[in-house]
Design a protein around this motif. Structure first.
Motif, mmCIF file in Angstrom:
data_model
loop_
_atom_site.group_PDB
_atom_site.id
_atom_site.type_symbol
_atom_site.label_atom_id
_atom_site.label_comp_id
_atom_site.label_asym_id
_atom_site.label_seq_id
_atom_site.Cartn_x
_atom_site.Cartn_y
_atom_site.Cartn_z
ATOM 1 N N ARG A 3 38.304 10.551 5.823
ATOM 2 C CA ARG A 3 37.275 11.165 6.668
ATOM 3 C C ARG A 3 36.094 10.207 6.857
ATOM 4 N N GLU A 4 35.693 9.552 5.779
ATOM 5 C CA GLU A 4 34.615 8.578 5.885
ATOM 6 C C GLU A 4 35.054 7.379 6.733
ATOM 7 N N ARG A 5 36.311 6.992 6.587
ATOM 8 C CA ARG A 5 36.818 5.861 7.367
ATOM 9 C C ARG A 5 36.936 6.219 8.846
ATOM 10 N N GLU A 6 37.304 7.440 9.133
ATOM 11 C CA GLU A 6 37.329 7.863 10.529
ATOM 12 C C GLU A 6 35.929 7.792 11.127
ATOM 13 N N SER A 7 34.933 8.259 10.400
ATOM 14 C CA SER A 7 33.565 8.221 10.893
ATOM 15 C C SER A 7 33.128 6.792 11.190
ATOM 16 N N THR A 8 33.463 5.869 10.302
ATOM 17 C CA THR A 8 33.103 4.462 10.529
ATOM 18 C C THR A 8 33.867 3.895 11.712
ATOM 19 N N ALA A 9 35.163 4.221 11.837
ATOM 20 C CA ALA A 9 35.963 3.727 12.956
ATOM 21 C C ALA A 9 35.398 4.215 14.287
ATOM 22 N N TRP A 13 40.806 -3.285 7.872
ATOM 23 C CA TRP A 13 40.419 -2.804 9.198
ATOM 24 C C TRP A 13 41.065 -3.675 10.255
ATOM 25 N N ILE A 14 41.433 -3.065 11.373
ATOM 26 C CA ILE A 14 42.067 -3.788 12.475
ATOM 27 C C ILE A 14 41.245 -3.531 13.733
ATOM 28 N N VAL A 15 40.842 -4.613 14.407
ATOM 29 C CA VAL A 15 39.885 -4.508 15.503
ATOM 30 C C VAL A 15 40.412 -5.209 16.752
ATOM 31 N N ASP A 16 40.339 -4.523 17.870
ATOM 32 C CA ASP A 16 40.495 -5.163 19.182
ATOM 33 C C ASP A 16 39.238 -4.848 19.980
ATOM 34 N N PRO A 17 38.362 -5.835 20.175
ATOM 35 C CA PRO A 17 37.082 -5.531 20.821
ATOM 36 C C PRO A 17 37.224 -5.082 22.266
ATOM 37 N N ILE A 18 38.126 -5.727 23.014
ATOM 38 C CA ILE A 18 38.446 -5.274 24.374
ATOM 39 C C ILE A 18 39.951 -5.394 24.550
ATOM 40 N N ASP A 19 40.647 -4.295 24.404
ATOM 41 C CA ASP A 19 42.072 -4.280 24.717
ATOM 42 C C ASP A 19 42.198 -4.074 26.215
ATOM 43 N N VAL A 50 39.662 0.442 16.892
ATOM 44 C CA VAL A 50 39.370 0.186 15.477
ATOM 45 C C VAL A 50 40.274 1.070 14.635
ATOM 46 N N ALA A 51 41.021 0.465 13.725
ATOM 47 C CA ALA A 51 41.899 1.217 12.827
ATOM 48 C C ALA A 51 41.533 0.912 11.382
ATOM 49 N N VAL A 61 46.361 1.899 16.190
ATOM 50 C CA VAL A 61 45.684 3.168 16.480
ATOM 51 C C VAL A 61 46.566 4.056 17.345
ATOM 52 N N GLY A 62 47.132 3.494 18.411
ATOM 53 C CA GLY A 62 47.958 4.282 19.321
ATOM 54 C C GLY A 62 49.200 4.846 18.663
ATOM 55 N N VAL A 63 49.845 4.045 17.832
ATOM 56 C CA VAL A 63 51.033 4.530 17.121
ATOM 57 C C VAL A 63 50.675 5.704 16.224
#
Length: 269
Positions: free
Chosen positions: A8-14, A87-93, A109-110, A220-222
């Motif tokens: 839950r905390e990680r979702e908030s940060t994401a 954490w996995i980040v794509d700034p502009i997919d 952000v995952a 994230v999408g998966v």
């Protein structure tokens, strides 16, 4: 899962990080951009990508200063650690869309633990769509998502996702042939996270590639598709992971048909 890995905390940060990165991208959308090319004529990057990633990383570091970050741009890691949080980040997919002024792009952000997603967010600022995944399920703009119940291939719409480069055009052509001859229609949006989100939302029945994808384009999408009731496997029909070859996503009702199409790509190319 220990409190240290509280989803839950990680979702908030994401969500906070994805919103912040998307705001940076939106500020420069449809402005005069300086475009650089990385590995090919269609593999582009802008300063907005770098600025958005820096903003996302800053938000994550505020809450999780010591955790590894996998990101598309600059010096971030390029592979997902097998153990522990990351954490996995794509700034502009969808940077190519972004550069061309096409609104199908976003910030992803995952949060993963031991390589498996526990929370995430994907924000498409030009579409005003905000996807999120966490312990309370998957949603878009606060509405819960569910895959479609379509079970008729001739009524289904499937996306040839990810990107076949110029030395893989036979595979691209084969993927298109397989999908248009098996299903009612195809769509391609040029933004893999959005395409996967649309499967989760029931707007597409499937998305497929025979290639190995990048984790920042897909994780994230998966996770959203699975939480929304769909199925995602590799080309062997095994549960998809961030390091799998091929990605076959569906509403579940049509998974065998979508999987057959994916497997046929190499044999037709």
């Amino acid at each position: 899962m220990s409190d240290r890995y509280d989803p839950r905390e990680r979702e908030s940060t994401a969500v906070q990080a994805a919103n912040a990165g998307a705001d940076v991208a939106a500020d420069s959308f449809r402005t005069q951009l300086e475009v650089e090319r990385k590995d090919g004529k269609t593999d582009v990057v802008t300063q907005a990508d770098r600025d958005a990633q820096a903003t996302v990383v800053d938000v994550i570091r505020d809450s999780y200063p010591d955790e590894p970050i996998v990101g598309e741009e600059d010096d971030e890691l390029k592979a997902v650690p097998e153990a522990g949080p990351a954490w996995i980040v794509d700034p502009i997919d969808g940077t190519s869309n972004y550069v061309d002024g096409v609104p199908t792009f976003g910030t992803a952000v995952a949060a993963v633990v031991d390589g498996e997603p526990v929370a995430g967010a994907f924000v498409c600022p030009a579409l005003s769509d905000r996807y999120r995944i966490g312990p309370d399920g998957v949603g878009r703009n606060d509405d819960p998502l569910s895959v479609s119940d379509c079970h008729d291939p001739e009524a289904a719409t499937v996306c040839p996702t990810f990107w076949w480069d110029y030395d893989q055009r036979e595979q691209y052509a084969a993927a298109t042939r397989e999908l248009v001859t098996r299903f009612g229609d195809i769509r391609r949006y040029g933004c893999a996270q959005l395409e996967l989100g649309l499967v989760a939302a029931g707007a597409l029945e499937g998305a497929v590639t025979d290639l190995r994808t990048n984790p920042w384009d897909t994780v994230v999408g998966v996770a959203q598709i699975r939480e929304a009731g769909g199925v995602v496997t590799d080309l062997e029909g095994e549960r998809w992971r961030h390091d799998s070859t091929g990605l076959v996503a569906s509403n579940g009702e049509l998974h065998e048909e979508v999987l057959e199409a994916a497997r046929a790509i190499d044999s037709r190319s």
